[in-house]
Scaffold this motif. Sequence first.
Motif, PDB file in Angstrom:
ATOM      1  N   ARG A 307       0.836  -1.204   0.000  1.00 11.64           N
ATOM      2  CA  ARG A 307       0.000   0.000   0.000  1.00 11.64           C
ATOM      3  C   ARG A 307       0.865   1.246   0.000  1.00 11.64           C
ATOM      4  O   ARG A 307       0.667   2.174  -0.806  1.00 11.64           O
ATOM      5  CB  ARG A 307      -0.916   0.005   1.231  1.00 11.64           C
ATOM      6  N   ASP A 308       1.837   1.280   0.892  1.00 11.96           N
ATOM      7  CA  ASP A 308       2.680   2.470   1.019  1.00 11.96           C
ATOM      8  C   ASP A 308       3.531   2.691  -0.223  1.00 11.96           C
ATOM      9  O   ASP A 308       3.818   3.838  -0.595  1.00 11.96           O
ATOM     10  CB  ASP A 308       3.561   2.355   2.261  1.00 11.96           C
ATOM     11  N   ALA A 309       3.948   1.602  -0.879  1.00 10.08           N
ATOM     12  CA  ALA A 309       4.725   1.753  -2.111  1.00 10.08           C
ATOM     13  C   ALA A 309       3.893   2.403  -3.202  1.00 10.08           C
ATOM     14  O   ALA A 309       4.388   3.252  -3.963  1.00 10.08           O
ATOM     15  CB  ALA A 309       5.225   0.380  -2.572  1.00 10.08           C
ATOM     16  N   LEU A 310       2.621   2.032  -3.290  1.00 10.15           N
ATOM     17  CA  LEU A 310       1.734   2.653  -4.275  1.00 10.15           C
ATOM     18  C   LEU A 310       1.494   4.121  -3.956  1.00 10.15           C
ATOM     19  O   LEU A 310       1.520   4.981  -4.850  1.00 10.15           O
ATOM     20  CB  LEU A 310       0.407   1.888  -4.324  1.00 10.15           C
ATOM     21  N   VAL A 311       1.254   4.415  -2.701  1.00  9.42           N
ATOM     22  CA  VAL A 311       1.027   5.809  -2.291  1.00  9.42           C
ATOM     23  C   VAL A 311       2.261   6.645  -2.595  1.00  9.42           C
ATOM     24  O   VAL A 311       2.173   7.762  -3.138  1.00  9.42           O
ATOM     25  CB  VAL A 311       0.660   5.871  -0.801  1.00  9.42           C
ATOM     26  N   ALA A 312       3.430   6.125  -2.258  1.00  7.68           N
ATOM     27  CA  ALA A 312       4.667   6.865  -2.501  1.00  7.68           C
ATOM     28  C   ALA A 312       4.897   7.074  -3.995  1.00  7.68           C
ATOM     29  O   ALA A 312       5.397   8.125  -4.429  1.00  7.68           O
ATOM     30  CB  ALA A 312       5.846   6.120  -1.879  1.00  7.68           C
ATOM     31  N   ALA A 313       4.544   6.079  -4.805  1.00  6.96           N
ATOM     32  CA  ALA A 313       4.729   6.201  -6.243  1.00  6.96           C
ATOM     33  C   ALA A 313       3.832   7.291  -6.826  1.00  6.96           C
ATOM     34  O   ALA A 313       4.238   8.016  -7.745  1.00  6.96           O
ATOM     35  CB  ALA A 313       4.438   4.864  -6.915  1.00  6.96           C
ATOM     36  N   VAL A 314       2.619   7.405  -6.313  1.00  4.05           N
ATOM     37  CA  VAL A 314       1.733   8.474  -6.767  1.00  4.05           C
ATOM     38  C   VAL A 314       2.290   9.825  -6.353  1.00  4.05           C
ATOM     39  O   VAL A 314       2.392  10.759  -7.155  1.00  4.05           O
ATOM     40  CB  VAL A 314       0.311   8.273  -6.211  1.00  4.05           C
ATOM     41  N   ARG A 315       2.680   9.935  -5.115  1.00  3.57           N
ATOM     42  CA  ARG A 315       3.191  11.218  -4.612  1.00  3.57           C
ATOM     43  C   ARG A 315       4.514  11.600  -5.265  1.00  3.57           C
ATOM     44  O   ARG A 315       4.825  12.789  -5.421  1.00  3.57           O
ATOM     45  CB  ARG A 315       3.348  11.145  -3.094  1.00  3.57           C
ATOM     46  N   GLY A 316       5.285  10.582  -5.687  1.00  6.85           N
ATOM     47  CA  GLY A 316       6.558  10.865  -6.330  1.00  6.85           C
ATOM     48  C   GLY A 316       6.460  11.036  -7.835  1.00  6.85           C
ATOM     49  O   GLY A 316       7.484  11.270  -8.493  1.00  6.85           O
ATOM     50  N   GLY A 317       5.288  10.914  -8.387  1.00  4.69           N
ATOM     51  CA  GLY A 317       5.107  11.112  -9.814  1.00  4.69           C
ATOM     52  C   GLY A 317       5.390   9.887 -10.668  1.00  4.69           C
ATOM     53  O   GLY A 317       5.324   9.951 -11.896  1.00  4.69           O
ATOM     54  N   GLU A 318       5.677   8.738 -10.049  1.00  3.37           N
ATOM     55  CA  GLU A 318       5.967   7.527 -10.810  1.00  3.37           C
ATOM     56  C   GLU A 318       4.701   6.851 -11.296  1.00  3.37           C
ATOM     57  O   GLU A 318       4.707   6.182 -12.336  1.00  3.37           O
ATOM     58  CB  GLU A 318       6.770   6.557  -9.931  1.00  3.37           C
ATOM     59  N   LEU A 319       3.600   7.027 -10.575  1.00  5.19           N
ATOM     60  CA  LEU A 319       2.322   6.391 -10.903  1.00  5.19           C
ATOM     61  C   LEU A 319       1.233   7.450 -10.917  1.00  5.19           C
ATOM     62  O   LEU A 319       0.996   8.110  -9.891  1.00  5.19           O
ATOM     63  CB  LEU A 319       2.000   5.312  -9.863  1.00  5.19           C
TER      64      LEU A 319
END
Length: 506
Positions: A307-319
Amino acid sequence: MTAAPARATASGTLERDALAVLQPGFGGTEAPDWVLRRLDEGLASVALFGRNVESAEQLGRLTARLRADHPGLLVAVDEEGGDVTRIEVGQGSSVPGNYALGTIDDTALTRDVAAELGRALAACGIDLAWAPSVDVNSNPDNPVIGVRSFGIDPALVARHAAAYVEGLQSAGVAASAKHFPGHGDTAVDSHHSLPRIDVGLDTLGARDLLPFRAAVAAGVKAVMSAHIISPALDPDRPATLSRRILTGLLREELGFDGLVVTDGMDMQAIASTYGMEHGTVLAIAAGADAICTGGGPFDEGTVLGLRDALVAAVRGGELPEERLADAAARVRALAGWTLRAREAAGPGAAVQEGAAPGDPVGLVAARRALRVTGTVVPLTGPAYVAVLGAEANIAVGTQTPWGVGPELAKLCPGTETGTYTEDSYGTAEVLAAAGERPLVVAARDVHRHAWMARALDALVAARPSATVVEMGLDVAPPRGAAHIATHGAARVCGQAAAEVIAGRAH
């Protein structure tokens, strides 16, 4: 002061969507507290395996507890019937698998068998089955597909794929055609490493993709991706992580608009190359909607890490956040479809074409799938069954019994079974155990195991009256004895063979 609540709301939506795309498994036969907590926070789907099942009644209680406060929960199970069964993990499946159905080649019967399986799943509270496997088993040495495939002819696989999808979904249970874009031409098990299929686009289109097109045309609600490299489609990434394959091919070219679910992200093809967390982000970005993480069992920490990896990816612009939101919406939409379809289907009654009253459709199909070479002399007393066993692949698992011994013992009391591996087998030991009793030898995939072939040769030479039962791919030639090919190792396949051996064939 007004910005903080807005940020909290956005964060809550993002984290809920990140949980919604996960399809985790868990240990035990009761709903863990951590799963119930995360359902409150947005988890929208769970996956069940054999370790979660003791009986149909227990499974029904488990699914009822899971959705007590969340009626829209999507409950998935890795249930194909045949060799790969979870809801009948302790006794073997009451329906034959795809290879048996493809051998019969009666699409109406395939539809009926799938509908019967769907009704059994629905009665246990299951919404989504990761089935059918629509891989064309073009490589007979494939260690993971085999009898899970309808066969080697793409057209045959395609028509049975469509029939199976129609039957399963008629019971209100979503089907999931797998493993896209085709896992049949591999000699490597993606549970252990990353397979590669080096064929051109023309071959892929005419062979591997044909059954998926048929499944999509039949209205399949889900498609499961394969952890395989297909350089003709994408030389850089496996299908599960490839936008070219999941979005460009599956969505845009094949026109599939349902749920894309990944194969298990804990499988070594992904876990040991990309890592589960990074692989999960790449899969969602590529076009997957649901992340299967069921093989563990996994704990709360693993789920929160994803879950946290997905959230971080959105916030980091990767997803892109929109891609994550779309994936979560598709999971919830499929759960909504199952609720409506289940209500529309009702309890129903099995359509059992050609069956005598009281004959379950699965047993009818298993009987029709038998192919007998030579003359089987019916038993007049107990027999000795020698099972030549090799380690089962992870998809099949080791929990489910197989063979003809238990079913034959019901018909011929006193029948005993001995199981032999490559390390424990000895011709003299088998013959001594059999004594004066008739000998039956059961095996799976003799063509892939040289020691089994040698053992059969020795046993048939010593006992020409022995009956050989091949319960895997029927590739190796019969070895002089009466030979029964069941085309699968489901319990009903063993029962059908036992009926022939005991002279009780229908």
